[in-house]
Design an enzyme around this catalytic site. Structure first.
Site, PDB file in Angstrom:
ATOM      1  N   ASP A 112      40.314 -20.075  55.097  1.00 51.14           N
ATOM      2  CA  ASP A 112      39.650 -20.686  56.180  1.00 51.14           C
ATOM      3  C   ASP A 112      38.679 -19.847  56.321  1.00 51.14           C
ATOM      4  O   ASP A 112      37.337 -19.779  55.825  1.00 51.14           O
ATOM      5  CB  ASP A 112      40.837 -20.925  57.108  1.00 51.14           C
ATOM      6  CG  ASP A 112      40.349 -21.736  58.365  1.00 51.14           C
ATOM      7  OD1 ASP A 112      39.403 -22.393  58.159  1.00 51.14           O
ATOM      8  OD2 ASP A 112      40.823 -21.542  59.551  1.00 51.14           O
ATOM      9  N   ARG A 174      56.345 -27.611  57.134  1.00 50.68           N
ATOM     10  CA  ARG A 174      56.278 -26.674  55.944  1.00 50.68           C
ATOM     11  C   ARG A 174      56.873 -27.697  54.758  1.00 50.68           C
ATOM     12  O   ARG A 174      56.478 -27.294  53.595  1.00 50.68           O
ATOM     13  CB  ARG A 174      56.761 -25.266  55.916  1.00 50.68           C
ATOM     14  CG  ARG A 174      56.067 -24.218  57.041  1.00 50.68           C
ATOM     15  CD  ARG A 174      56.575 -22.967  56.666  1.00 50.68           C
ATOM     16  NE  ARG A 174      56.099 -22.103  57.774  1.00 50.68           N
ATOM     17  CZ  ARG A 174      54.875 -21.363  57.876  1.00 50.68           C
ATOM     18  NH1 ARG A 174      53.959 -21.578  57.059  1.00 50.68           N
ATOM     19  NH2 ARG A 174      54.665 -20.642  58.830  1.00 50.68           N
TER      20      ARG A 174
HETATM   21  P1  IMP Z   1      41.753 -17.287  57.620  1.00 53.39           P
HETATM   22  O1  IMP Z   1      41.945 -15.998  58.137  1.00 53.39           O
HETATM   23  O2  IMP Z   1      40.938 -17.957  58.901  1.00 53.39           O
HETATM   24  O3  IMP Z   1      41.064 -17.525  56.399  1.00 53.39           O
HETATM   25  O4  IMP Z   1      43.251 -17.980  57.837  1.00 53.39           O
HETATM   26  C1  IMP Z   1      43.976 -18.453  56.925  1.00 53.39           C
HETATM   27  C2  IMP Z   1      45.281 -18.634  57.205  1.00 53.39           C
HETATM   28  O5  IMP Z   1      45.240 -19.504  58.600  1.00 53.39           O
HETATM   29  C3  IMP Z   1      45.926 -19.337  56.300  1.00 53.39           C
HETATM   30  O6  IMP Z   1      46.743 -18.547  55.517  1.00 53.39           O
HETATM   31  C4  IMP Z   1      46.865 -20.406  57.173  1.00 53.39           C
HETATM   32  O7  IMP Z   1      48.042 -19.456  57.540  1.00 53.39           O
HETATM   33  C5  IMP Z   1      46.156 -20.464  58.455  1.00 53.39           C
HETATM   34  N1  IMP Z   1      45.481 -21.812  58.308  1.00 53.39           N
HETATM   35  C6  IMP Z   1      44.278 -22.050  58.301  1.00 53.39           C
HETATM   36  N2  IMP Z   1      43.942 -23.320  58.417  1.00 53.39           N
HETATM   37  C7  IMP Z   1      44.872 -23.740  58.371  1.00 53.39           C
HETATM   38  C8  IMP Z   1      45.288 -25.362  58.231  1.00 53.39           C
HETATM   39  O8  IMP Z   1      44.411 -26.309  58.332  1.00 53.39           O
HETATM   40  N3  IMP Z   1      46.547 -25.492  58.306  1.00 53.39           N
HETATM   41  C9  IMP Z   1      47.555 -24.723  58.502  1.00 53.39           C
HETATM   42  N4  IMP Z   1      47.339 -23.248  58.499  1.00 53.39           N
HETATM   43  C10 IMP Z   1      45.890 -23.130  58.491  1.00 53.39           C
END
Ligand code: IMP
Ligand code: MG
Length: 185
Positions: A112, A174
């Site tokens: 993300d 999940r």
């Molecule tokens: P980042 O640090 O923003 O890249 O976040 C990654 C983590 O956020 C992932 O491993 C997920 O646990 C959570 N995450 C990000 N987007 C989503 C989503 O659309 N659904 C569920 N979990 C998400």
């Protein structure tokens, strides 16, 4: 009750995971690998991916928690503020094995903002592995705050909050077999 709309079906997931596994098997032919799954979201993807990889392989898991990254049940799943990462990631479970000199496949559910995977990459790099590659089922590049180079990506998706196949909303959903968009009614 929120509405669940299928974004990536179980059939599409199965086909793509098999392709990714074939690619990993080809790339590391004759070598052994270790899958390092990011708890808990990557558990289902890792178990499907690993069973289709025809290499000598072991598993490990790392746990991380991002403050502000996970929505609470009272928050609106359609509102970005509900899951915007604040950039503070902390480890909740360390790896059990040394990754020194090993071929590491970091397995994530979704990329993300990139903050989580970059934090984990630094931890893994400190072990001085032979090679590190990232395998992520989903990628939401529109929300990136830190660049990421992932070798194996299942599906690039638009900016929507998704659940299922390991991904949660406040720990629920999940176990859904498809990746679904969580919408309000
Ligand atoms: P980042 O640090 O923003 O890249 O976040 C990654 C983590 O956020 C992932 O491993 C997920 O646990 C959570 N995450 C990000 N987007 C989503 C989503 O659309 N659904 C569920 N979990 C998400
Ligand atoms: Mg995760």
């Amino acid at each position: 009750m929120p509405n669940l709309r299928i974004l990536v079906s179980r059939e599409q997931i199965a086909k793509r995971v098999a392709e990714m596994a074939a690619e990993i098997s080809r790339d590391f032919r004759g070598q052994s690998i270790i899958f390092v799954g990011v708890l808990k979201g990557a558990a289902i993807f890792l178990s499907d991916l690993a069973r289709q990889v025809s290499l000598d392989a072991t598993f490990d898991f790392i746990g991380v928690s991002s403050y502000g990254n996970r929505p609470t049940p009272s928050e609106d799943p359609a509102g970005h503020a509900a899951w915007d990462s604040l950039g503070e990631v902390r480890m909740t479970k360390d790896m059990d094995q040394s990754l020194a000199d090993r071929n590491v496949i970091l397995v994530e559910d979704i990329l993300d903002t990139g903050l989580t995977i970059n934090y984990i990459l630094k931890l893994v790099q400190a072990h001085q592995p032979k090679e590190i590659r990232i395998a992520a089922l989903l990628d939401k590049p529109s929300r990136r705050k830190q660049p990421i180079h992932a070798h194996y990506i299942g599906f690039t998706i638009p900016d929507a909050y998704v659940v299922g196949y390991g991904l949660d909303y406040a720990e629920r959903y999940r176990n859904l077999p498809d990746v679904c968009v969580l919408e309000n009614q």
